[in-house]
Design an enzyme around this catalytic site. Structure first.
Site, mmCIF file in Angstrom:
data_model
loop_
_atom_site.group_PDB
_atom_site.id
_atom_site.type_symbol
_atom_site.label_atom_id
_atom_site.label_comp_id
_atom_site.label_asym_id
_atom_site.label_seq_id
_atom_site.Cartn_x
_atom_site.Cartn_y
_atom_site.Cartn_z
ATOM 1 N N GLU A 1 58.409 -14.315 22.760
ATOM 2 C CA GLU A 1 58.492 -15.185 21.590
ATOM 3 C C GLU A 1 59.729 -14.873 20.760
ATOM 4 O O GLU A 1 60.355 -15.784 20.202
ATOM 5 C CB GLU A 1 57.208 -15.054 20.765
ATOM 6 N N GLU B 1 48.773 -14.019 26.794
ATOM 7 C CA GLU B 1 47.711 -14.086 25.786
ATOM 8 C C GLU B 1 46.416 -14.726 26.297
ATOM 9 O O GLU B 1 45.314 -14.310 25.915
ATOM 10 C CB GLU B 1 48.216 -14.832 24.550
#
Length: 266
Positions: A120, A140
Site C-alpha cells: 500500500e 489481508e
C-alpha cells in the site's frame, strides 16, 4: 533496540531518504513506526530545500511486510476496536497513503517483500524502482482483514480489473515482473543495479524545476477522476505558485542562453 528509531531520515542535496528500520521483523509497521513516518512526511512537505523523497526498507529481505500483526493481536486482546479503511484517529494520521496533498514526489526503492501495508505504501508513491527478486501482495483476505490503507482503492485503479481483483480476493502474491508488465513498476532491475537506477531517477527529479514538479503532480492526481473539461478549468495551488515564480522565467531564459537553469523554487 526499542530506543532506536523505527525510521531513518537523512536529507542531502535536495533529497530526503526515508528508511523503515525494522529489518529483524521485515520492516513491519507498528504504531510507533507510523508516528515517526508522519513527522518525517510533515518535514518533507515543509522543507522547501527537499525536492524528492526516496522510501525504502532496511536490510535486503523486505521493503515492508505491512502491519505488525503481533502488535495487532495484542491490541485485539486488549479490546482495541479493529481497524478499517483509513487511519483517521490512529497514530501517524494522515499516513502517506492518505496524504493526498503531499506535493513532493516520492520514489519507492523496493527490494524483497512488499506485502500488505508495504504494498500500500508502494501504491501511494509516484515512481517505483524494484529488484527482480521483489514480491508483492495484499494477504489481508487470508487474515480476516481488509487492505485498509488504500490497497483496495488503489490496486483496482492501477492494475487491470481482473488482475487486481484476483490479488485482492485471494491474497495471492504478485511477481515484480507482472507488476512491471502492467505498468505499476517504472523500472525493474537486478539488485546490483537498484541503487544506481534509483539515483538516476532522483537526479532527473532534482534537475527539474521544483515548482513545476509540484504543480504537475498536483494537477495530475487531482484531475485523474475529473471530466477533461473540468480539469482544464480547475484551480491548482502549486500551478499558481509556479506561474508567478522566478523559475517560470528562469527556464526559458536558461534555454535561450544555452546554460543550465538555476532553480530557486520561488
Amino acid at each position: 533496540m526499542s530506543d532506536q528509531p523505527r525510521v531513518l531520515y537523512q536529507k542531502k542535496d535536495h533529497v530526503a531518504r526515508v528508511t523503515i528500520n525494522r529489518p529483524a521483523v521485515l520492516n513491519a509497521l507498528d504504531l510507533r513506526t507510523h508516528q515517526e513516518l508522519a513527522e518525517i512526511w510533515d518535514d518533507v512537505e515543509r522543507d522547501d530545500d527537499v525536492r524528492v523523497a526516496v522510501l525504502t526498507g532496511a536490510g535486503d529481505r523486505a521493503f515492508s511486510v505491512g502491519q505488525d500483526l503481533k502488535e495487532r493481536a495484542g491490541l485485539d486482546a486488549a479490546g482495541t476496536p479493529p481497524s478499517t479503511f483509513g487511519s483517521r484517529d490512529q497514530p501517524g494520521w494522515p499516513r502517506l497513503t492518505e496524504r493526498f496533498d503531499l506535493s513532493k514526489p516520492v520514489v519507492a526503492r523496493v527490494d524483497g517483500y512488499a506485502l500488505g501495508g508495504g504494498l500500500e505504501l508502494v501504491l501511494a508513491c509516484d515512481v517505483v524502482i524494484a529488484s527482480y527478486r521483489s514480491v508483492f501482495g495484499l494477504p489481508e483476505a487470508q487474515l480476516g482483514l481488509v487492505p485498509g490503507a488504500g490497497g483496495v482503492f488503489r490496486l483496482i485503479r492501477q492494475l487491470p480489473q481482473k488482475i487486481a481483483m484476483g490479488a485482492l480476493l485471494t491474497g495471492r502474491r504478485i511477481s515484480a515482473t507482472t507488476l512491471h508488465m502492467h505498468g505499476l513498476i517504472n523500472e525493474l532491475v537486478s539488485v546490483d543495479l537498484l541503487d544506481d537506477r534509483v539515483d538516476g531517477w532522483v537526479a532527473d527529479l532534482v534537475a527539474s524545476a521544483p515548482l513545476s514538479v509540484r504543480a504537475i503532480k498536483e494537477a495530475a492526481l487531482r484531475s485523474v477522476d475529473m471530466p477533461l473539461r473540468e480539469a482544464f478549468t480547475a484551480t491548482y495551488h502549486w500551478e499558481q505558485q509556479r506561474r508567478h515564480s522566478r523559475d517560470a522565467v528562469e527556464g526559458p531564459r536558461a534555454f535561450a542562453e544555452k546554460r543550465t537553469p538555476r532553480w530557486s523554487g520561488c
